[in-house]
Design a protein around this motif. Structure first.
Motif, mmCIF file in Angstrom:
data_model
loop_
_atom_site.group_PDB
_atom_site.id
_atom_site.type_symbol
_atom_site.label_atom_id
_atom_site.label_comp_id
_atom_site.label_asym_id
_atom_site.label_seq_id
_atom_site.Cartn_x
_atom_site.Cartn_y
_atom_site.Cartn_z
ATOM 1 N N PRO A 14 7.172 4.882 -4.339
ATOM 2 C CA PRO A 14 5.838 5.011 -3.744
ATOM 3 C C PRO A 14 4.765 4.377 -4.631
ATOM 4 C CG PRO A 14 7.019 7.097 -3.654
ATOM 5 C CD PRO A 14 7.838 6.189 -4.519
ATOM 6 N N THR A 15 3.774 3.771 -4.008
ATOM 7 C CA THR A 15 2.679 3.138 -4.744
ATOM 8 C C THR A 15 1.622 4.167 -5.132
ATOM 9 O OG1 THR A 15 2.971 1.090 -3.485
ATOM 10 C CG2 THR A 15 0.905 1.351 -4.662
ATOM 11 N N CYS A 30 -8.198 -6.230 -3.845
ATOM 12 C CA CYS A 30 -7.066 -5.561 -3.199
ATOM 13 C C CYS A 30 -7.553 -4.203 -2.697
ATOM 14 C CB CYS A 30 -5.904 -5.400 -4.178
ATOM 15 S SG CYS A 30 -4.428 -4.656 -3.443
ATOM 16 N N ALA A 31 -8.118 -4.206 -1.500
ATOM 17 C CA ALA A 31 -8.830 -3.031 -1.012
ATOM 18 C C ALA A 31 -7.922 -1.836 -0.759
ATOM 19 C CB ALA A 31 -9.590 -3.391 0.263
ATOM 20 N N ASN A 32 -6.639 -2.076 -0.451
ATOM 21 C CA ASN A 32 -5.795 -0.940 -0.069
ATOM 22 C C ASN A 32 -5.150 -0.230 -1.259
ATOM 23 O OD1 ASN A 32 -4.032 -3.053 -0.620
ATOM 24 N ND2 ASN A 32 -2.514 -2.384 0.888
ATOM 25 N N ILE A 33 -5.375 -0.740 -2.493
ATOM 26 C CA ILE A 33 -4.879 -0.047 -3.691
ATOM 27 C C ILE A 33 -6.051 0.041 -4.677
ATOM 28 C CG2 ILE A 33 -3.101 0.035 -5.479
ATOM 29 C CD1 ILE A 33 -1.409 -1.827 -3.775
ATOM 30 N N PRO A 34 -6.872 1.078 -4.578
ATOM 31 C CA PRO A 34 -8.105 1.151 -5.369
ATOM 32 C C PRO A 34 -7.908 1.031 -6.875
ATOM 33 C CG PRO A 34 -8.151 2.796 -3.621
ATOM 34 C CD PRO A 34 -6.768 2.201 -3.615
ATOM 35 N N GLY A 74 0.793 -1.214 0.000
ATOM 36 C CA GLY A 74 0.000 0.000 0.000
ATOM 37 C C GLY A 74 0.827 1.265 0.000
ATOM 38 N N SER A 75 2.060 1.183 0.503
ATOM 39 C CA SER A 75 2.905 2.378 0.556
ATOM 40 C C SER A 75 4.045 2.353 -0.452
ATOM 41 C CB SER A 75 3.485 2.557 1.966
ATOM 42 O OG SER A 75 4.242 1.434 2.341
ATOM 43 N N SER A 87 3.881 -10.118 -6.194
ATOM 44 C CA SER A 87 3.358 -10.455 -4.872
ATOM 45 C C SER A 87 2.490 -9.290 -4.416
ATOM 46 C CB SER A 87 4.512 -10.673 -3.886
ATOM 47 O OG SER A 87 4.046 -10.723 -2.552
ATOM 48 N N ILE A 88 1.208 -9.584 -4.112
ATOM 49 C CA ILE A 88 0.250 -8.526 -3.787
ATOM 50 C C ILE A 88 -0.569 -8.944 -2.573
ATOM 51 C CG2 ILE A 88 -1.800 -7.283 -4.608
ATOM 52 C CD1 ILE A 88 -0.725 -7.369 -7.382
ATOM 53 N N ALA A 89 -0.835 -7.993 -1.693
ATOM 54 C CA ALA A 89 -1.702 -8.244 -0.536
ATOM 55 C C ALA A 89 -3.151 -8.226 -1.001
ATOM 56 C CB ALA A 89 -1.467 -7.198 0.543
#
Length: 307
Positions: free
Chosen positions: A30-31, A74-78, A9-10, A60-62
């Motif tokens: 930065p993302t 992937c809720a934290n990267i809209p 996310g960051s 690799s993705i959360a």
């Protein structure tokens, strides 16, 4: 050559994989969370940094890929949430793309290069902010097409009582939408939640651990309940998968006395008996997401060449 990415996310971190023995990190940037064009441009910049043309890209993705639709949650990267990310990135970058969950990449790294070496079935467990996991069997990630296999932290499996003597445990609401998931107690935030429930005291997970290691009674009670709650669903997961080693990552994996207590409790609850540690600290301490994604990319390329 494969380029692997660890998407957080960051920050977006890159790595170059020439072989299992040669996976090297690149820089981080930065993302861009809300701008897909900027997200793609960041990937292009990292690829250009290598000065080489990769054969494929591995991520690799959360988040989780639906194996039927290939759409990513992937809720934290809209800007990537809800997309068929592999297809979209292939269209933008002109390279084959592989997407994997970060816990699955962790499990892959541990199976090939970490504590799981020499084991046929490896259950990688994350005890970080929350709880995650992945399973590798015969050197292959069983979630290769996406999905939730290995996610032992979710599902209403939490005991309603735990500890010695037993104490009532609420069915805490979980971010996945259910109640009573292991994720609600098994990570650092869960440890803090338990301590608050048991003692009406707000402490950080680090403070609770420090107090426990000093022999403080309230912290000891919290750890007793924590281990009791987490050990049973982990033991059930080991019985179902047949894993013979459970490398643990995430912040709580740094507390080796806690892992020793969890290992002892788990080994008392599983069908197969081990006279050696089963739940152990992970060995890939630096960038396991990059390493695991790189390994998955190398295996995919080897399969492509063989076919």
């Amino acid at each position: 050559m494969i380029i692997s990415f660890d998407i957080g996310g960051s920050a977006i971190k890159g790595g170059v994989a020439h072989s299992e023995a040669d996976i090297r990190p690149l820089g981080r940037r930065p993302t861009p969370k809300d701008d897909f064009a900027a997200f793609v441009d960041t990937l292009r910049a990292i690829i250009a940094e290598t000065g080489e043309q990769p054969r494929r890209l591995a991520f690799s993705i959360a988040g989780v890929v639906d194996p039927d639709t290939q759409r990513l949650t992937c809720a934290n990267i809209p800007c990537i949430h809800g997309r068929n990310l592999a297809a979209d990135l292939e269209a933008e970058l002109g390279l084959p793309v592989l997407i994997a969950n970060d816990a699955d990449c962790f499990a892959m790294a541990e199976a090939d290069l970490g504590a799981g070496r020499g084991h046929r079935i490896v259950l990688g467990a994350i005890l970080g902010t929350g709880v995650g996991g992945g399973v590798v069997a015969d050197g292959r990630l069983i979630n290769a097409a996406g999905g939730f296999a290995g996610e032992w932290g979710h599902g209403p499996a939490l005991a309603s009582q735990a500890g010695n003597p037993p104490v009532a445990i609420p069915a805490y609401p979980c971010g996945c939408g259910q109640k009573g998931c292991v994720d609600t107690v098994g990570g650092a935030r869960g440890l803090e939640r338990l301590h608050k429930t048991l003692h009406e005291i707000d402490l950080s997970s680090q403070e609770i651990i420090d107090d426990w290691l000093k022999g403080e009674a309230k912290a000891a009670r919290t750890i007793d309940v924590f281990v009791d709650l987490v050990a049973s669903p982990l033991a059930l997961t080991i019985n179902i998968t047949g894993a013979t080693i459970v490398p643990v990552g995430g912040g709580l994996s740094n507390v080796e006395p806690l892992l020793a207590e969890l290992d002892k409790a788990v080994r008392q609850r599983i069908l197969r008996k081990f006279d050696r540690p089963l739940v152990v600290r992970s060995e890939c301490r630096v960038e396991p997401g990059l390493i695991g994604a790189g390994l998955l990319g190398l295996k995919a390329e080897a399969d492509f060449v063989a076919s």
